[in-house]
Design a protein around this motif. Structure first.
Motif, PDB file in Angstrom:
ATOM      1  N   GLN A  99       0.830  -1.213   0.000  1.00  0.00           N
ATOM      2  CA  GLN A  99       0.000   0.000   0.000  1.00  0.00           C
ATOM      3  C   GLN A  99       0.863   1.261   0.000  1.00  0.00           C
ATOM      4  N   VAL A 100       2.157   1.086   0.213  1.00  0.00           N
ATOM      5  CA  VAL A 100       3.084   2.229   0.135  1.00  0.00           C
ATOM      6  C   VAL A 100       4.265   1.799  -0.739  1.00  0.00           C
ATOM      7  N   PRO A 101       4.024   1.638  -2.033  1.00  0.00           N
ATOM      8  CA  PRO A 101       4.987   0.989  -2.931  1.00  0.00           C
ATOM      9  C   PRO A 101       6.322   1.711  -3.075  1.00  0.00           C
ATOM     10  N   GLU A 102       6.360   3.014  -2.758  1.00  0.00           N
ATOM     11  CA  GLU A 102       7.655   3.715  -2.910  1.00  0.00           C
ATOM     12  C   GLU A 102       8.584   3.458  -1.726  1.00  0.00           C
ATOM     13  N   TRP A 103       8.057   2.841  -0.679  1.00  0.00           N
ATOM     14  CA  TRP A 103       8.866   2.615   0.531  1.00  0.00           C
ATOM     15  C   TRP A 103       9.459   1.220   0.517  1.00  0.00           C
ATOM     16  N   ASN A 104      10.596   1.089   1.190  1.00  0.00           N
ATOM     17  CA  ASN A 104      11.244  -0.223   1.308  1.00  0.00           C
ATOM     18  C   ASN A 104      11.087  -0.734   2.723  1.00  0.00           C
ATOM     19  N   LEU A 105      10.946  -2.035   2.845  1.00  0.00           N
ATOM     20  CA  LEU A 105      10.870  -2.684   4.154  1.00  0.00           C
ATOM     21  C   LEU A 105      12.271  -3.192   4.481  1.00  0.00           C
TER      22      LEU A 105
END
Ligand SMILES: C[C@H](O)[C@H](O)[C@H]1CNC2=NC(N)=NC(=O)C2=N1
Length: 192
Positions: A99-105
């Motif tokens: 849901q927050v595709p620009e962020w990395n886990l």
């Protein structure tokens, strides 16, 4: 266009995995949006994500129906000192990250975090960006770690300190930061 649950696809996961792998970009993250047809079901667009997982292994995150960042950005963070607040596991984080595709886990010393980088147009514009992020954080009562290095490299880490891990608060904050429209402060893409 209806979103069809992935398990109804008639193509096998292996076939689709091969197809999607061929679209994989060097950064290990492919986003495969395509209308797929099977004999009986016209499948709505879907995204096939490969995500960097905590141990830096890339694995296909499996099919997920479209997630819309609007869902999270309309939510409100809860107080982090609530006794009921618990850190989520990696599986839950891998579900929410779409849901927050620009962020990395990422997993930093055993702590799951969200991370994203930008290039600011100038040092002062980097600070202006932080100011805009700070206003969102203050409104939510939930705060990111802000880094401005090499004069224009902006990096933001988000995690819930009170539980030393990730909660939905972090994804809500990330979605709200993603919703900031500040092209006068940031270059189009980090690294450009
Ligand atoms: C009482 C209030 O909820 C806490 O102090 C908040 C402030 N902002 C916070 N931000 C983050 N990222 N983690 C926290 O644990 C946290 N705690």
């Amino acid at each position: 266009m209806p979103i069809i649950c992935p398990r109804l696809f008639s193509l096998s996961r292996v076939q689709l995995a091969t197809l999607c792998q061929s679209l994989n970009n060097p950064h290990g993250r492919s986003r495969f949006f395509a209308p797929l047809y099977s004999s009986s079901i016209r499948v709505a667009q879907m995204s096939w994500d490969t995500r960097e997982v905590s141990s830096d292994r890339y694995r296909l995150g499996g099919f997920r129906s479209f997630c819309t960042v609007k869902d999270l950005s309309t939510k409100k963070c809860v107080p982090c000192n609530s006794d009921t607040l618990k850190a989520m596991n990696e599986e839950a984080a891998n579900t929410l990250i779409c849901q927050v595709p620009e962020w990395n886990l990422i997993n930093q010393d055993g702590v799951l975090k969200l991370q994203r980088s930008w290039k600011a147009k100038t040092f002062m514009k980097g600070l202006e960006f932080f100011q805009a992020v700070a206003e969102v954080a203050e409104a939510e009562g939930h705060h990111p770690d802000l880094h401005l290095v090499g004069w224009n490299n902006v990096n933001i880490d988000i995690w819930t300190h009170s539980v030393a891990g990730l909660t939905e608060n972090d994804f809500i904050l990330a979605a709200k930061i993603s919703g900031l429209n500040l092209p006068h402060l940031l270059r189009k893409q980090a690294g450009k």
